[in-house]
Design an enzyme around this catalytic site. Structure first.
Site, PDB file in Angstrom:
ATOM      1  N   CYS A 280       0.835  -1.209   0.000  1.00 47.87           N
ATOM      2  CA  CYS A 280       0.000   0.000   0.000  1.00 47.87           C
ATOM      3  C   CYS A 280       0.869   1.258   0.000  1.00 47.87           C
ATOM      4  CB  CYS A 280      -0.925   0.001   1.221  1.00 47.87           C
ATOM      5  SG  CYS A 280      -1.888   1.512   1.307  1.00 47.87           S
TER       6      CYS A 280
ATOM      7  N   ASP B  97      -2.646  -3.129 -14.016  1.00 52.35           N
ATOM      8  CA  ASP B  97      -3.120  -2.803 -15.364  1.00 52.35           C
ATOM      9  C   ASP B  97      -3.631  -4.000 -16.164  1.00 52.35           C
ATOM     10  OD1 ASP B  97      -2.201  -0.332 -14.578  1.00 52.35           O
ATOM     11  OD2 ASP B  97      -0.484  -0.292 -15.947  1.00 52.35           O
TER      12      ASP B  97
ATOM     13  N   ARG C 115      -8.624  -2.940 -10.282  1.00 53.90           N
ATOM     14  CA  ARG C 115      -9.577  -1.916 -10.729  1.00 53.90           C
ATOM     15  C   ARG C 115     -10.528  -2.390 -11.816  1.00 53.90           C
ATOM     16  NH1 ARG C 115      -4.977   2.462 -11.482  1.00 53.90           N
ATOM     17  NH2 ARG C 115      -3.955   0.512 -12.084  1.00 53.90           N
TER      18      ARG C 115
HETATM   19  C1  LIG Z   1      -9.720   1.628  -4.352  1.00 53.37           C
HETATM   20  C2  LIG Z   1      -8.527   0.736  -4.225  1.00 53.37           C
HETATM   21  C3  LIG Z   1      -8.269   0.108  -3.021  1.00 53.37           C
HETATM   22  C4  LIG Z   1      -7.171  -0.739  -2.893  1.00 53.37           C
HETATM   23  N1  LIG Z   1      -6.976  -1.402  -1.716  1.00 53.37           N
HETATM   24  C5  LIG Z   1      -6.025  -2.370  -1.641  1.00 53.37           C
HETATM   25  C6  LIG Z   1      -5.906  -3.204  -0.508  1.00 53.37           C
HETATM   26  O1  LIG Z   1      -6.626  -3.047   0.494  1.00 53.37           O
HETATM   27  N2  LIG Z   1      -4.955  -4.184  -0.524  1.00 53.37           N
HETATM   28  C7  LIG Z   1      -4.143  -4.387  -1.607  1.00 53.37           C
HETATM   29  O2  LIG Z   1      -3.327  -5.311  -1.610  1.00 53.37           O
HETATM   30  N3  LIG Z   1      -4.215  -3.596  -2.678  1.00 53.37           N
HETATM   31  C8  LIG Z   1      -5.139  -2.615  -2.723  1.00 53.37           C
HETATM   32  N4  LIG Z   1      -5.227  -1.847  -3.847  1.00 53.37           N
HETATM   33  C9  LIG Z   1      -4.272  -2.049  -4.954  1.00 53.37           C
HETATM   34  C10 LIG Z   1      -4.763  -3.103  -5.932  1.00 53.37           C
HETATM   35  O3  LIG Z   1      -4.875  -4.354  -5.284  1.00 53.37           O
HETATM   36  C11 LIG Z   1      -3.792  -3.257  -7.096  1.00 53.37           C
HETATM   37  O4  LIG Z   1      -2.531  -3.610  -6.589  1.00 53.37           O
HETATM   38  C12 LIG Z   1      -3.644  -2.010  -7.943  1.00 53.37           C
HETATM   39  O5  LIG Z   1      -4.873  -1.335  -8.106  1.00 53.37           O
HETATM   40  C13 LIG Z   1      -3.068  -2.338  -9.319  1.00 53.37           C
HETATM   41  O6  LIG Z   1      -3.812  -3.351  -9.935  1.00 53.37           O
HETATM   42  P1  LIG Z   1      -4.991  -3.032 -11.012  1.00 53.37           P
HETATM   43  O7  LIG Z   1      -4.349  -2.272 -12.138  1.00 53.37           O
HETATM   44  O8  LIG Z   1      -5.498  -4.390 -11.424  1.00 53.37           O
HETATM   45  O9  LIG Z   1      -5.994  -2.218 -10.307  1.00 53.37           O
HETATM   46  C14 LIG Z   1      -6.287  -0.950  -3.985  1.00 53.37           C
HETATM   47  C15 LIG Z   1      -6.548  -0.297  -5.188  1.00 53.37           C
HETATM   48  C16 LIG Z   1      -7.647   0.537  -5.319  1.00 53.37           C
HETATM   49  C17 LIG Z   1      -7.891   1.209  -6.638  1.00 53.37           C
END
Ligand SMILES: Cc1cc2nc3c(=O)[nH]c(=O)nc-3n(C[C@H](O)[C@H](O)[C@H](O)COP(=O)(O)O)c2cc1C
Length: 312
Positions: A84, A188, A211
């Site tokens: 995070c 992504d 996302r």
């Molecule tokens: C609103 C939001 C909340 C998130 N909360 C967490 C979380 O609690 N734990 C975690 O490991 N990653 C969290 N992430 C990160 C996502 O798990 C991920 O690593 C990041 O969004 C990139 O992946 P994506 O492109 O598939 O979204 C969060 C992301 C977003 C957008």
């Protein structure tokens, strides 16, 4: 995902093909102080298994006590959040903050693995900044202290969510001949094609999807269909979307009561109904009333008015 992946959302993702789901991250400090906001996040439904409960923190004692508390909820996996990027988390060396202190990261992980019989997994980023990317070494050290899988977001802490995720260093982790645990890529994956690239071009064992699933729990099914057929699944119909919104709201109400359920499900509607022209009036009905009956009535109205709408 914080404020997103609560039990109703995870249940929908699971129904639509997600193989493993994780809770929102939960503060170890909050858990040991019995903070209601943290404790409610421990809830899991049987139907969503396998499910991981994710915790964060940087104090050894608190993390170990948190492991004991989490175990009582009987998840399938305990996951440690070392990724995070948010300031209030990293300033306490938790989340991605720990990437500035790899010996502490390894020490905490080792102690947590020893504390529990459950499999422990880690979610992290490439490094603190581009000058300090040592993820190949870090992943190997975490494996050596007993984690069962690692998920890596292809950005550094300093990058936050900017730019594009770089999957090459994640592939380097996978290609390390000493690695034998599953390596999951993250960042992504927003189309089925991206998931195929992660699997075939980067050789990763799985894709963690964030996302792209918000308001779109069908994404998992779409990816799996594409894996099998190299064709895109038709987007969900209006009927399916309304049904998902209804079930999401109902599960949320059953789980945390009408007031919170109505409030916390609002953020999902925009994506469920994305692409419908002149939708604002209906969206406003869904997100302004505190009364569940009004929101359910708005869903009925949407189905009646836009039932034949063809989604792209
Ligand atoms: C609103 C939001 C909340 C998130 N909360 C967490 C979380 O609690 N734990 C975690 O490991 N990653 C969290 N992430 C990160 C996502 O798990 C991920 O690593 C990041 O969004 C990139 O992946 P994506 O492109 O598939 O979204 C969060 C992301 C977003 C957008």
């Amino acid at each position: 995902m914080e404020d997103v992946s609560d039990p109703p959302f995870r249940a929908l993702c699971k129904e639509q093909g997600a193989d493993v789901v994780y809770t929102e991250f939960i503060s170890s400090e909050g858990l040991i102080r019995d903070a209601a906001k943290s404790v409610i996040k421990l809830d899991i439904y049987e139907k969503e298994r396998p499910v991981g409960i994710q915790i964060f923190g940087a104090e050894l004692d608190s993390m170990l006590q948190a492991v004991d508390i989490v175990e009582k909820s009987n998840p399938d996996i305990i996951d440690i959040n070392f990724g995070c990027p948010v300031k209030k988390v990293v300033c306490k060396n938790a989340g991605a903050g720990i990437l500035r202190d790899i010996p502490l990261m390894v020490k905490l992980t080792e102690a947590m693995v020893k504390r529990t019989k459950l499999p422990v997994t880690v979610k992290t980023r490439l490094g603190w900044d581009t000058n300090s990317i040592k993820i190949v070494e870090v992943a190997e050290r975490l494996q050596d202290v007993g984690i069962k899988a690692i998920s890596i977001h292809g950005r550094t802490r300093v990058q936050m969510y900017k730019g594009e995720a770089d999957w090459k260093p994640i592939a380097a982790v996978k290609n390390n001949p000493r690695m034998h645990i599953p390596v999951f890529g993250n960042g992504d994956v927003d189309t089925p094609e991206a998931a195929v690239r992660m699997r075939d071009d980067f050789g990763l064992d799985g894709a963690m999807i964030g996302r792209a699933s918000i308001g779109n729990p069908w994404f998992f099914k779409q990816v799996k269909h594409y894996f099998k057929t190299a064709r895109h699944l038709a987007p969900p119909t209006m009927e399916e979307r309304v049904e998902a919104a209804r079930r999401h709201l109902q599960m949320a109400i059953d789980w945390k009561g009408e007031k919170l359920g109505v409030f916390e499900t609002r953020r999902h509607y925009t994506n469920y109904f994305k692409g419908i022209p002149h939708f604002k009036e209906y969206r406003m009905k869904m997100v302004t009333s505190d009364d569940a009956a009004d929101v359910f009535a708005a869903f009925d109205e949407v189905l009646e008015k836009f039932g034949d709408f063809q989604f792209a």
